[in-house]
Design an enzyme around this catalytic site. Structure first.
Site, PDB file in Angstrom:
ATOM      1  CD  GLN A 163      21.899  22.223  22.305  1.00 25.03           C
ATOM      2  OE1 GLN A 163      22.153  22.621  23.423  1.00 25.03           O
ATOM      3  NE2 GLN A 163      21.141  22.908  21.491  1.00 25.03           N
ATOM      4  CD  GLU A 205      16.440  19.545  18.940  1.00 19.83           C
ATOM      5  OE1 GLU A 205      17.237  19.313  18.011  1.00 19.83           O
ATOM      6  OE2 GLU A 205      16.292  20.668  19.452  1.00 19.83           O
ATOM      7  CG  ASP A 242      23.138  23.932  17.634  1.00 16.63           C
ATOM      8  OD1 ASP A 242      23.952  24.811  17.988  1.00 16.63           O
ATOM      9  OD2 ASP A 242      21.968  23.905  18.045  1.00 16.63           O
ATOM     10  CD  GLU A 287      21.772  26.158  15.335  1.00 16.71           C
ATOM     11  OE1 GLU A 287      21.101  26.415  16.347  1.00 16.71           O
ATOM     12  OE2 GLU A 287      21.467  25.265  14.521  1.00 16.71           O
ATOM     13  CG  ASP A 314      19.619  29.345  17.832  1.00 14.93           C
ATOM     14  OD1 ASP A 314      18.659  30.142  17.912  1.00 14.93           O
ATOM     15  OD2 ASP A 314      19.621  28.256  18.443  1.00 14.93           O
ATOM     16  CE  LYS A 339      16.201  27.386  17.653  1.00 17.00           C
ATOM     17  NZ  LYS A 339      17.121  27.259  18.816  1.00 17.00           N
ATOM     18  NE  ARG A 368      13.901  27.241  20.506  1.00 17.10           N
ATOM     19  CZ  ARG A 368      14.190  28.359  21.184  1.00 17.10           C
ATOM     20  NH1 ARG A 368      13.531  29.481  20.928  1.00 17.10           N
ATOM     21  NH2 ARG A 368      15.158  28.380  22.084  1.00 17.10           N
ATOM     22  CB  SER A 369      14.696  21.100  22.477  1.00 19.84           C
ATOM     23  OG  SER A 369      14.635  22.183  23.363  1.00 19.84           O
TER      24      SER A 369
END
EC number: 4.2.1.11
Length: 429
Positions: A163, A205, A242, A287, A314, A339, A368-369
């Site tokens: 990701q 992002e 990630d 991650e 996460d 988060k 966050r996205s």
């Protein structure tokens, strides 16, 4: 006493054009705090519940008018007149009012907006910058940024299964110089992609989202960009991933399906795959390298890489002290992603950071996205001396707002500001 005299919740938009919750808290003195909450795309199944309206005729069912109504009615009634400086008491009041394990009744989005707005109002009332209000006189360490310069997986419409491909500037002596380094690498990467005729459109992002044939090709290109910008990969700049492995884990078969590369791997094979990438590239952090439910896979990965690579949970830990405690006891991972909207109050967020540090785990403060212009996480990163922040790429104002706030904080700290560089990975050998 900083008594709360008015609370206003409203529906605003996040960086993806989806509704989110904003809250204003007014104190007796006339001081106001305002906060807006973020929203995620790849979410852990045990995250606190974000309350959405579900009315398909409005914002495709993603409206947050119910959460806003909760703020303007029962939350308002419960905390009106309370002292804004009593954050822990106020957050406990919200948790008890909700009465559920996952904040599903009032909504974590409603509760967090209030929790953050109260803290901002109290800081303003005390005449303190937010980071200093959070951390007292000991808050002086700037975070090393994890900059997401290539997006894949759930954050982009391309063939990459992993990701996020990130860079971490570590040889610099200040956050300002680290940010410059990241921006220069970002622009070097854009030029390389453009010269190859690849897409330079950006994902949620702010990272590029081109179609690479493999994760290795992507990593090679990022290393090329680091060198083109005049830095050394492995010395000046380290790499981070990630995987968001829950997104491509097929539980029924027990395999990780890397469709972009045509691979189906068991947990052990996927751990070997990641170890191979770490042997070839200067990767310092991974991650969600295994799926949130694959604790055996996590244990395998931790045993294999945990002494030399930061393994961040996460979806695994979802900023929850109960789950983190279990992970620490079982030797799963060595770091937690923080988060704020995964847990829903500032008090619980700080408790997770504290628990991680006491166990020798690192804590990475994260966006966050789906973000807003709210930059509270920058203040949390410095206020808790977390040492690392993950807040996207070097484009899109919703990401840059956090970097710019960190520049202001570093300027405010002056000579006492420190930048940890490689020492931020204090639990690696």
């Amino acid at each position: 006493m900083s008594a709360i005299v008015d609370i206003i919740g409203r529906e605003v938009l996040d960086s993806r054009g989806n509704p989110t919750v904003e809250c204003d808290v007014l104190l007796e003195s006339g001081v106001m705090g305002r906060a807006a909450v973020p929203s995620g795309a790849s979410t852990g199944s045990r995250e606190a519940i974000e309350l959405r309206d579900g009315d398909k005729s409005r914002y495709l069912g993603k409206g947050v008018l119910k959460a806003v109504e909760h703020i303007n009615t029962e939350i308002s009634e419960a905390i009106m007149g309370l002292d804004a400086s009593e954050q822990a008491f106020l957050d406990r009041t919200l948790i008890e009012l909700d009465g559920t394990e996952n904040k599903g009744r009032l909504g974590a989005n409603a509760m967090l907006a209030v929790s953050m707005a109260v803290a901002k109002a109290a800081a303003e009332e005390a005449g303190l910058p937010l980071y200093r209000y959070f951390g007292g006189s000991g808050a002086m360490q700037m975070p090393v940024p994890m900059m997401n310069i290539v997006n894949g997986g759930a954050h982009a419409n391309n063939s990459l299964d992993i990701q996020e491909f990130m860079i971490m500037p570590v040889s610099q002596t200040s956050f300002r110089e680290a940010l410059r380094c990241g921006a220069e690498v970002f622009h070097a990467l854009k030029k390389i992609l453009s010269d190859k005729g690849m897409s330079t459109a950006v994902g949620d992002e702010g990272g590029f989202a081109p179609n690479f044939s493999s994760n290795e090709e992507c990593l090679n290109t990022v290393v090329q960009a680091i060198e083109k910008a005049g830095y050394k990969a492995g010395e000046d700049v380290l790499l981070a991933l990630d995987c968001a492995a829950s997104e491509f884990y097929h539980e029924a078969e027990g395999v990780y399906s890397l469709e972009g590369e045509g691979l189906k791997l068991t947990s052990t094979q996927f751990a070997d795959y990641l170890a191979n990438l770490c042997d070839k590239f200067p990767i310092v952090s991974i991650e969600d390298g295994m799926a949130e439910g694959d604790w055996e896979g996590w244990k395998t990965l931790t045993d294999k890489l945990g002494k030399r690579v930061q393994l961040v949970g996460d979806d695994l830990f979802v900023t929850n002290t109960k789950i983190l405690k279990e992970g620490i006891e079982k030797g799963i991972g060595n770091s937690i992603l923080i988060k704020i909207n995964q847990i829903g109050t500032l008090t619980e967020t700080f408790a997770a950071i504290e628990m991680a540090k006491r166990a020798g785990y690192t804590a990475v403060i994260s966006h966050r996205s789906g973000e807003t212009e709210d930059s509270t996480i920058a203040d949390i990163a410095v206020g808790t001396n977390a040492g690392q922040i993950k807040t996207g790429s070097l484009s899109r104002s919703d990401r840059i707002s956090k970097y710019n706030q960190l520049l202001r904080i570093e300027e405010d700290l002056g000579d006492i500001a420190t930048y940890p560089g490689k020492s931020t990975f204090y639990n690696l050998r």
